[in-house]
Design a protein around this motif. Structure first.
Motif, PDB file in Angstrom:
ATOM      1  N   VAL A  64       0.835  -1.201   0.000  1.00  0.00           N
ATOM      2  CA  VAL A  64       0.000   0.000   0.000  1.00  0.00           C
ATOM      3  C   VAL A  64       0.870   1.252   0.000  1.00  0.00           C
ATOM      4  O   VAL A  64       0.662   2.169  -0.794  1.00  0.00           O
ATOM      5  N   ASP A  65       1.874   1.285   0.906  1.00  0.00           N
ATOM      6  CA  ASP A  65       2.659   2.501   1.045  1.00  0.00           C
ATOM      7  C   ASP A  65       3.980   2.197   1.748  1.00  0.00           C
ATOM      8  O   ASP A  65       4.070   1.254   2.530  1.00  0.00           O
ATOM      9  N   HIS A  66       5.002   3.017   1.468  1.00  0.00           N
ATOM     10  CA  HIS A  66       6.265   3.001   2.198  1.00  0.00           C
ATOM     11  C   HIS A  66       6.300   4.280   3.021  1.00  0.00           C
ATOM     12  O   HIS A  66       6.129   5.371   2.493  1.00  0.00           O
ATOM     13  N   LEU A  67       6.515   4.148   4.331  1.00  0.00           N
ATOM     14  CA  LEU A  67       6.520   5.308   5.197  1.00  0.00           C
ATOM     15  C   LEU A  67       7.437   5.079   6.375  1.00  0.00           C
ATOM     16  O   LEU A  67       8.190   4.105   6.393  1.00  0.00           O
ATOM     17  N   LYS A  68       7.413   5.980   7.345  1.00  0.00           N
ATOM     18  CA  LYS A  68       8.245   5.865   8.538  1.00  0.00           C
ATOM     19  C   LYS A  68       7.355   5.740   9.765  1.00  0.00           C
ATOM     20  O   LYS A  68       6.271   6.315   9.818  1.00  0.00           O
ATOM     21  N   SER A  69       7.840   5.002  10.766  1.00  0.00           N
ATOM     22  CA  SER A  69       7.066   4.815  11.989  1.00  0.00           C
ATOM     23  C   SER A  69       7.229   6.037  12.895  1.00  0.00           C
ATOM     24  O   SER A  69       7.893   7.013  12.544  1.00  0.00           O
ATOM     25  N   ASP A  70       6.641   5.969  14.069  1.00  0.00           N
ATOM     26  CA  ASP A  70       6.733   7.069  15.019  1.00  0.00           C
ATOM     27  C   ASP A  70       8.174   7.247  15.493  1.00  0.00           C
ATOM     28  O   ASP A  70       8.963   6.302  15.514  1.00  0.00           O
ATOM     29  N   LYS A  71       8.493   8.458  15.906  1.00  0.00           N
ATOM     30  CA  LYS A  71       9.855   8.765  16.320  1.00  0.00           C
ATOM     31  C   LYS A  71      10.144   8.173  17.691  1.00  0.00           C
ATOM     32  O   LYS A  71       9.318   8.233  18.600  1.00  0.00           O
TER      33      LYS A  71
END
Length: 102
Positions: A64-71
């Motif tokens: 679905v998507d490539h993203l980053k997790s929470d900091k």
């Protein structure tokens, strides 16, 4: 119907039409097939347990998507020395949707 799949060193319990976040998968054309199926439970209640994997079982998913997790904040300190370091990190993740378990 659900299955337990090993993806990127982690085990996930997945069912059809489920979305989940996994560690970053390599860029692909949008379709991913996972062969490391450890357990499958079908609609009739039959459970197949692999040794270590179930033969012929696979899980098909779409990216679905490539993203980053929470900091995540990393703070280091040594008392009475005046040493303080603050760093942040965001782990790259991929959101996938389970299409089919066979």
């Amino acid at each position: 119907m659900y299955a337990i799949v090993k993806i990127g060193g982690h085990q996930y319990k997945v069912s059809e039409d489920q979305t989940l976040f996994v560690n970053r998968l390599p860029e692909a054309d949008g379709k991913v097939t996972f062969e490391n199926v450890l357990l499958v439970k079908d609609g009739n209640g039959k459970v197949k347990i692999g040794q270590p994997t179930v033969e012929g079982a696979k899980v098909e998913a779409s990216i679905v998507d490539h993203l980053k997790s929470d900091k995540v904040i990393v703070f280091k300190k040594k008392r009475r020395k005046g040493y303080r370091v603050k760093n942040g990190h965001r782990q790259p993740i991929t959101q996938i949707k389970i299409e089919k378990i066979s």
